[in-house]
Design a protein around this motif. Structure first.
Motif: not given
Length: 340
Positions: A137-141, A261-263, A283-289
């Protein structure tokens, strides 16, 4: 090496394979990467610089196998792992590896509510299937590549949307993964920015209802402006609108992964499925509803056309206000549809 990646559906799943494709192309010296899928997903691959050649299941499986056999692959990375891909691997007769679908663990969670699933995203499980090639994994998402011709200029949107908007992906393949229209209206009423509704032609009617609800309230300054873009744009054009949004609200569906993919910051809405399946935004900021602790959830690893129990609490009881608090002094909005 000439390497074949197999994944036949769907939009989100194919987007989730992109870190594997990139890692193979960049980390395996001289790798020639081919990808086999269904023709309906052509637009996901055409602009990807890490895919050297795509193969499509346009006819019978036998015809596809003949096409693939002529390529003389050195290795197959099976990221679908079903009967079809098993038959392909058997008939090609080359070295391969497949990702673990964890079906029995999902069965335990769905049917007995026993969670033995590892806290590992599906992308990282996909990458295990490519590990024999020496990739990591290169960590690039995630990747998503939009052809230049499909980019949507903000100048083509109504003036109110040109200074910024929220993208709301209102669709999903199964009804139990979608908020009811009246609940989408409630959520939109809590937003302070213009909202672009995204989805396919099958979502256009719901989008029209939502747009009409707010159009009738143009005199109310607290109500957001709504643009129904469902069915008006191609997938790549919808991805362009996602990329240019301030943030994204989405059900558990393909546009959620495109947003990742677009962060973009993602507010992901979960009904009958759960993030524990390993397909939350990567690998992006997210919230779970969601409605935590609901005893009937998850009721399926995929979805239904209606709630098996009839109450649909997993969507009807989600609280939006902790994520989108109303302006001070403003009553909590309830749509006319919900008031009956």
């Amino acid at each position: 090496m000439k390497i074949l990646v197999l994944r036949f559906s769907s939009i989100g799943d194919i987007v989730l394979t992109t870190p594997v494709v990139r890692a193979i192309k960049q980390q395996v010296p001289g790798a020639e990467v081919h990808f086999a899928t269904k023709p309906g997903y052509r637009s996901l691959l055409e602009a990807n610089p890490y895919v050297d050649k795509a193969h499509y299941l346009t006819g019978s499986l036998r015809e596809l196998v003949q096409e693939l056999r002529a390529e003389q692959f050195d290795f197959i990375v099976d990221l679908h792992n079903n009967l079809r891909t098993s038959l392909i691997k058997l008939q090609l007769g080359v070295k391969s590896a497949a990702f673990d679908k964890l079906n029995w663990r999902k069965w335990l969670l769905v049917n007995l509510k026993i969670n033995t699933l590892p806290e590992v995203h599906i992308v990282d499980r996909y990458l295990v299937a490519a590990a024999p090639l020496g990739v990591r994994n290169d960590g690039q998402g995630l990747d998503y590549f939009i052809p230049a011709a499909a980019e949507v200029s903000l100048a083509t949107l109504p003036a109110a949307f040109q200074q910024g908007y929220v993208a709301f992906a209102i669709g999903a393949q199964h009804a139990t993964k979608r908020l009811p229209v009246e609940r989408i209206i409630e959520l939109c009423a809590l937003l302070h920015q213009p909202v672009v509704l995204l989805g396919g032609p099958e979502d256009a009617a719901n989008g029209k209802l939502i747009e009409a609800h707010f159009s009738s309230r143009t005199a109310e300054k607290t109500q957001p402006q709504i643009l129904n873009a469902c069915g008006q744009y191609s997938l790549n054009q919808s991805a362009s609108l996602v990329r240019q949004a301030q943030f994204v609200i989405s059900h558990d569906t393909g546009l959620m992964h495109i947003a990742a993919a677009f962060q973009k910051e993602v507010y992901s809405v979960w009904g009958n499925t759960v993030p524990a399946f390993g397909m939350y935004p990567y690998r992006t900021k997210y919230h779970v509803l969601e409605v935590p602790g609901l005893e009937c959830r998850p009721c399926s690893k995929i979805g239904y056309e209606k709630c098996p129990r009839g109450h649909f609490k997993c969507m009807r009881d989600i609280r939006f206000e902790p994520f989108f608090p109303p302006a001070p002094g403003t009553p909590v909005p309830v749509s006319d549809a919900r008031l009956g």
